[in-house]
Write a protein that holds these residues in place. Structure first.
Motif, short mmCIF file in Angstrom:
data_model
loop_
_atom_site.label_atom_id
_atom_site.label_comp_id
_atom_site.label_asym_id
_atom_site.label_seq_id
_atom_site.Cartn_x
_atom_site.Cartn_y
_atom_site.Cartn_z
N CYS A 293 39.09 28.24 -31.58
CA CYS A 293 39.53 29.00 -30.40
C CYS A 293 38.30 29.43 -29.58
CB CYS A 293 40.35 30.20 -30.87
SG CYS A 293 40.63 31.46 -29.62
N TRP A 296 36.86 26.52 -27.61
CA TRP A 296 37.61 26.23 -26.38
C TRP A 296 37.23 27.23 -25.29
CZ3 TRP A 296 39.69 21.98 -24.92
CH2 TRP A 296 40.51 21.19 -25.73
N VAL A 297 37.19 28.50 -25.64
CA VAL A 297 36.90 29.52 -24.62
C VAL A 297 35.49 29.30 -24.05
CG1 VAL A 297 36.76 32.00 -24.12
CG2 VAL A 297 38.48 31.17 -25.71
N PHE A 326 31.24 18.31 -33.36
CA PHE A 326 32.43 19.05 -33.81
C PHE A 326 32.93 18.33 -35.05
CE2 PHE A 326 36.92 20.70 -32.60
CZ PHE A 326 36.71 21.84 -33.36
N GLU A 330 39.62 14.44 -36.43
CA GLU A 330 40.75 14.14 -35.56
C GLU A 330 40.54 14.74 -34.18
OE1 GLU A 330 44.93 15.04 -36.95
OE2 GLU A 330 44.84 16.29 -35.16
N HIS A 360 43.21 20.40 -22.70
CA HIS A 360 43.58 21.43 -23.69
C HIS A 360 45.10 21.51 -23.82
CE1 HIS A 360 42.52 25.77 -25.26
NE2 HIS A 360 43.36 25.13 -26.06
N ASN A 361 45.79 21.41 -22.70
CA ASN A 361 47.25 21.45 -22.77
C ASN A 361 47.82 20.24 -23.51
OD1 ASN A 361 48.23 23.87 -21.88
ND2 ASN A 361 48.27 23.29 -19.71
N VAL A 363 46.36 18.79 -26.00
CA VAL A 363 46.17 19.13 -27.43
C VAL A 363 47.26 20.13 -27.85
CG1 VAL A 363 44.60 20.14 -29.12
CG2 VAL A 363 43.68 18.69 -27.31
N ASN A 364 47.48 21.15 -27.02
CA ASN A 364 48.52 22.15 -27.35
C ASN A 364 49.88 21.48 -27.56
OD1 ASN A 364 46.63 24.12 -26.94
ND2 ASN A 364 47.34 24.72 -24.92
N LEU A 367 50.02 19.71 -30.80
CA LEU A 367 50.02 20.62 -31.95
C LEU A 367 51.29 21.46 -32.05
CD1 LEU A 367 46.31 21.82 -32.12
CD2 LEU A 367 47.42 19.94 -33.29
N LYS A 383 51.52 27.64 -30.44
CA LYS A 383 50.94 26.88 -29.32
C LYS A 383 51.93 26.88 -28.17
CE LYS A 383 47.10 25.39 -31.26
NZ LYS A 383 47.14 26.32 -32.39
N LEU A 420 41.97 30.04 -13.36
CA LEU A 420 40.95 29.71 -14.37
C LEU A 420 39.61 30.34 -14.01
CD1 LEU A 420 41.66 25.88 -14.97
CD2 LEU A 420 42.04 27.73 -16.62
C1 FAD Z 1 37.66 20.23 -28.19
C2 FAD Z 1 38.71 20.57 -29.22
C3 FAD Z 1 39.64 19.62 -29.61
C4 FAD Z 1 40.60 19.94 -30.58
N1 FAD Z 1 41.49 18.96 -30.98
C5 FAD Z 1 42.36 19.23 -32.01
C6 FAD Z 1 43.22 18.22 -32.54
O1 FAD Z 1 43.18 17.09 -32.09
N2 FAD Z 1 44.04 18.54 -33.57
C7 FAD Z 1 44.07 19.81 -34.11
O2 FAD Z 1 44.82 20.06 -35.05
N3 FAD Z 1 43.30 20.79 -33.61
C8 FAD Z 1 42.44 20.53 -32.58
N4 FAD Z 1 41.62 21.52 -32.10
C9 FAD Z 1 41.86 22.91 -32.54
C10 FAD Z 1 43.03 23.52 -31.76
O3 FAD Z 1 43.05 23.08 -30.41
C11 FAD Z 1 42.98 25.07 -31.70
O4 FAD Z 1 41.70 25.46 -31.28
C12 FAD Z 1 43.29 25.75 -33.01
O5 FAD Z 1 44.50 25.30 -33.51
C13 FAD Z 1 43.39 27.29 -32.79
O6 FAD Z 1 44.40 27.56 -31.84
P1 FAD Z 1 44.58 28.89 -31.02
O7 FAD Z 1 45.97 29.36 -31.17
O8 FAD Z 1 43.53 29.85 -31.38
O9 FAD Z 1 44.41 28.49 -29.48
P2 FAD Z 1 43.40 27.47 -28.87
O10 FAD Z 1 44.13 26.21 -28.55
O11 FAD Z 1 42.19 27.36 -29.67
O12 FAD Z 1 43.05 28.15 -27.47
C14 FAD Z 1 42.21 29.29 -27.37
C15 FAD Z 1 42.66 30.11 -26.19
O13 FAD Z 1 42.51 29.35 -25.01
C16 FAD Z 1 43.54 29.65 -24.07
N5 FAD Z 1 44.18 28.39 -23.71
C17 FAD Z 1 45.20 27.73 -24.33
N6 FAD Z 1 45.47 26.61 -23.67
C18 FAD Z 1 44.63 26.53 -22.62
C19 FAD Z 1 44.45 25.59 -21.56
N7 FAD Z 1 45.23 24.49 -21.43
N8 FAD Z 1 43.48 25.82 -20.65
C20 FAD Z 1 42.71 26.93 -20.72
N9 FAD Z 1 42.86 27.85 -21.69
C21 FAD Z 1 43.80 27.66 -22.63
C22 FAD Z 1 44.48 30.63 -24.76
O14 FAD Z 1 44.14 31.94 -24.33
C23 FAD Z 1 44.15 30.47 -26.21
O15 FAD Z 1 44.36 31.65 -26.94
C24 FAD Z 1 40.65 21.23 -31.14
C25 FAD Z 1 39.71 22.19 -30.73
C26 FAD Z 1 38.74 21.86 -29.79
C27 FAD Z 1 37.72 22.90 -29.39
#
Ligand code: FAD
Length: 496
Positions: A293, A296-297, A326, A330, A360-361, A363-364, A367, A383, A420
């Motif tokens: 998380c 991503w931020v 990283f 996957e 990121h969306n 990926v969301n 997931l 998600k 954003l």
């Molecule tokens: C580059 C990258 C690729 C990844 N790919 C995978 C994968 O293929 N498979 C897997 O299982 N996990 C993957 N992960 C991990 C997964 O995406 C999450 O980071 C993890 O599951 C934790 O999720 P979270 O609920 O904390 O929110 P996260 O998805 O980590 O998001 C962190 C915060 O970003 C904000 N956010 C959410 N969506 C968006 C958006 N579209 N644009 C801007 N801000 C947003 C929200 O405030 C959220 O709380 C990846 C992580 C990264 C950094």
């Protein structure tokens, strides 16, 4: 000598497990670190207990204070990032002036206030307008916690256990305040990323250049000043730390010498980081959220900070960093596929910011299904396609019946980009405490970069890296600062 004889016995006892004393949760401060620790703390409030080690009442009070401190301090904290609990031993001569600054008149004496007010301030009971207050009823752990609960309108309990009651805590996804604390998670994630790189000996001949490019991006655009300085410090010393001629190639990287395998006194985001806990990215279970998380931020916050002219090189730097460093296989494969599918250059900040948001969306979206099937989701942070309407209503055109996925939603992309920029730009750093006192070389590094023409003074690779960092990312700023400095020097010369 009596004391020296006693010490080992005590530690053996502790070692045998009869009397294992947990480490103190409250942080002991003194006159040399008091201001720095408090001004760097991400916590909203601080409590300082002034005591004297010879005072029997203070010794008896310690377990009470510790009982409350364990709720708020340290990696095992039940409610981290809210209150920093500290103590100062006024019996030490070195702390006399510090205790005088806060008019300490009895032991123990507890003061409450925002950390930054302690760092820069003093306390006088006669002074009416002061954000620092004396805690008058704190004789037991229960009474201290009652005082805190009254002050904050909270319902913390001494029985709270980590993660146990997360679902009952107030949570409001539309609260813009939440993101303002994410800057500390971005610092944590940056440090964690570099710890992983070192731990796994990932700096090799072929990964050196992607790392340098990512560091350049951090030097110019990391939202935390501490991390900008720390990254610059590492870049300046990159050739000394990892000379290209001595780096291993291929999979046998383990042969790298032990001495060269650490940052040896370089802290990418300052000495206090990693703190060992997450605030914005804290999951409701130990294994969820956290580092990924925070990463991503970090990426989003970089994407909205680069200028139009730098957006494509920033895109490449981000893609290559994730691809090479990283460790989630996957994740990096999926992400790199999305990178490779970009066929036209991302020429503007808007292009980059929106591309990363869409990626990121995607990926969301994937997931959302996977985590439900595998039952691996964090129940408190499922998600979603982001941003939800509570955060940005104007990002959506009209109420849409097509609610299955980001691609089908009717986004107003101008508004999404505006959102954003505000969310990951201004809002992210709105409560950031900008102290850099813990940086290795103080203020000098970044200031020197723009005028650093003496390539002999620094290794060639590092000089190139610095020039690229200051010019490729932030060309205008670099040009302006160089001009300013040259002008100033010419002015000084003409005066003499
Ligand atoms: C580059 C990258 C690729 C990844 N790919 C995978 C994968 O293929 N498979 C897997 O299982 N996990 C993957 N992960 C991990 C997964 O995406 C999450 O980071 C993890 O599951 C934790 O999720 P979270 O609920 O904390 O929110 P996260 O998805 O980590 O998001 C962190 C915060 O970003 C904000 N956010 C959410 N969506 C968006 C958006 N579209 N644009 C801007 N801000 C947003 C929200 O405030 C959220 O709380 C990846 C992580 C990264 C950094």
């Amino acid at each position: 000598s009596v004391i020296s004889q006693m010490r080992p016995r005590r530690s053996i006892l502790r070692y045998l497990g009869d009397e294992i004393e947990p480490p103190d949760a409250a942080v002991e401060l003194n006159s040399t670190n008091f201001d720095a620790v408090l001004s760097n703390s991400p916590a909203t409030y601080a409590i300082v207990e002034f005591f004297a080690h010879w005072c029997p009442a203070c010794r008896n009070y310690k377990p009470q204070y510790e009982n409350v401190a364990r709720l708020f301090n340290g990696p095992e904290a039940v409610h981290p990032g809210i209150i920093l609990m500290t103590r100062v031993d006024c019996a030490w001569k070195m702390n006399t002036n510090l205790c005088d600054r806060f008019s300490v008149s009895r032991y123990p004496m507890l003061l409450w206030g925002p950390p930054i007010k302690f760092a820069s301030g003093k306390w006088d009971p006669k002074q009416e307008k002061n954000e620092i207050h004396s805690i008058d009823d704190a004789r037991t752990a229960e009474r201290l916690l009652n005082w805190i609960n009254k002050k904050l309108g909270s319902s913390f309990s001494l029985e709270d256990e980590k993660y146990e009651n997360e679902n009952t805590l107030p949570w409001n996804a539309s609260d813009p305040e939440l993101i303002s604390r994410a800057v500390y998670d971005v610092e944590e994630a940056t440090t964690k990323a570099f710890e992983i790189i070192l731990e796994h000996k990932m700096i090799k001949l072929d990964t050196r250049s992607p790392l340098i490019k990512f560091l350049q991006l951090l030097v110019a655009h990391h939202p935390s000043k501490r991390c900008r300085k720390g990254s610059a410090d590492i870049l300046v010393n990159f050739d000394d730390l990892w000379p290209s001629g001595l780096l291993p190639t291929g999979p046998h990287a383990a042969s790298i010498s032990k001495e060269r395998d650490g940052l040896k006194g370089f802290w990418i985001c300052g000495k206090e980081v990693p703190r060992g806990y997450w605030i914005f990215c804290r999951g409701s279970k130990n294994e969820t959220r956290g580092f990924s998380c925070g990463l991503w931020v970090l990426l989003h916050s970089l994407s909205v900070r680069v200028g139009d002219g730098e957006s494509h090189s920033a895109f490449t730097a981000i893609c290559d960093f994730i691809h090479n460093f990283f460790l989630c296989d996957e994740c990096r494969q999926h992400f790199y596929e999305m990178c490779l599918s970009v066929s036209t250059p991302l020429n503007t900040t808007r292009d980059l910011g929106l591309w990363l948001w869409r990626a990121h969306n995607k990926v969301n979206e994937r997931l959302m299904i996977e985590e439900k099937d595998m039952k691996t989701e964090d129940p408190r942070f499922p998600k979603t396609i982001w941003p939800p309407k509570q955060l940005c209503n104007q990002c959506y055109f009209a109420p849409s019946s097509k609610s299955h996925g980001a691609a089908l939603l009717d986004w107003n992309e101008d508004e999404v980009f505006k959102f954003l920029v505000k969310y990951y730009g201004e809002n992210l750093v709105s409560s950031y405490k900008d102290s850099v006192s813990d940086s290795r070389d103080g203020e000098s590094i970044v200031d020197d970069m723009a005028v650093s023409t003496n390539a002999v003074a620094v290794p060639v690779g590092a000089a190139l890296a610095i020039a690229l960092a200051s010019c490729a990312f932030g060309a205008l700023a670099c040009f302006w600062r160089t001009q300013q400095k040259n002008r100033k020097q010419r002015k000084n010369l003409s005066k003499t």
